[in-house]
Design an enzyme around this catalytic site. Structure first.
Site, PDB file in Angstrom:
ATOM      1  N   ASN A 187       0.757  -1.104   0.126  1.00 32.19           N
ATOM      2  CA  ASN A 187       0.005  -0.191  -0.013  1.00 32.19           C
ATOM      3  C   ASN A 187       1.003   1.240  -0.036  1.00 32.19           C
ATOM      4  O   ASN A 187       1.963   1.192   0.848  1.00 32.19           O
ATOM      5  CB  ASN A 187      -1.075  -0.106   1.134  1.00 32.19           C
ATOM      6  CG  ASN A 187      -2.036   1.012   1.227  1.00 32.19           C
ATOM      7  OD1 ASN A 187      -1.708   2.117   0.890  1.00 32.19           O
ATOM      8  ND2 ASN A 187      -3.412   0.573   1.167  1.00 32.19           N
ATOM      9  N   GLN A 188       0.471   2.194  -0.661  1.00 35.52           N
ATOM     10  CA  GLN A 188       1.267   3.407  -0.832  1.00 35.52           C
ATOM     11  C   GLN A 188       1.169   4.404  -0.171  1.00 35.52           C
ATOM     12  O   GLN A 188       1.654   5.445  -0.233  1.00 35.52           O
ATOM     13  CB  GLN A 188       1.372   3.881  -2.319  1.00 35.52           C
ATOM     14  CG  GLN A 188       1.777   2.623  -3.549  1.00 35.52           C
ATOM     15  CD  GLN A 188       1.664   3.092  -4.771  1.00 35.52           C
ATOM     16  OE1 GLN A 188       0.389   3.683  -5.094  1.00 35.52           O
ATOM     17  NE2 GLN A 188       2.153   2.555  -5.679  1.00 35.52           N
TER      18      GLN A 188
END
Length: 171
Positions: A45-46
């Site tokens: 997840n960024q």
């Protein structure tokens, strides 16, 4: 043993204090986040990478408690739209029987809150309620690895919102 449907899942408590001016709302934590008891705990997840770039902070490398303190220092809170739901896997499209969080407490718990950003379209479905309460709202591209927009494009859109909301480093 359940009747074959997905088990009822419960979300995480908010990262929130009285100084928060902007709240970032996701939909519901991924299985990896629930297992770690951390927002955006899936390594792909960024979220932490994006916010780290915007705030000029080393968020991806920090321990979770330090990430939380850093966000609060920047007057940012994090929570989810849903308190509980049933879901198999991690996709928002698999969310069933969602129950929303009680946002009525925000006026007391975060009296300086003026804006709410939504991490993705599913969370963004709650934008109308927040607008009706007088909050500024913005729906941003999901930081999930399932949303395949390039990181640079996500960063550009998140950074534009941060600039408009005066969330960038130095503000």
């Amino acid at each position: 043993m359940s009747g074959g449907g997905p088990e009822l899942l419960h979300g995480l408590p908010p990262i929130l204090d009285a100084g928060v001016r902007t709240l970032i709302l996701g939909s519901f934590p991924s299985p990896a986040s629930l297992a770690a008891q951390q927002y955006y705990g899936h390594r792909q997840n960024q979220f932490w990478r994006l916010l780290g770039a915007i705030l000029d902070e080393p968020l991806p490398e920090l321990a979770y408690a330090d990430k939380q303190r850093c966000l609060l220092r920047h007057r940012l809170g994090v929570w989810d739209v849903y308190r509980s739901c049933r879901r198999r896997g991690a996709l928002d499209s698999a969310i069933e029987s969602p129950e929303g969080n009680d946002f009525s407490r925000l006026r007391v718990d975060a009296p300086r809150l003026v804006s709410v950003c939504f991490n993705g379209q599913t969370a963004g479905k709650a934008a109308c309620w927040f607008q009706a309460q007088g909050y500024e709202t913005r729906i941003l591209p999901s930081t999930s690895p399932a949303y395949t927009l390039a990181f640079a494009s996500k960063l550009e859109r998140w950074r534009a919102a941060a600039v408009a909301l005066q969330l960038t480093a130095g503000n």
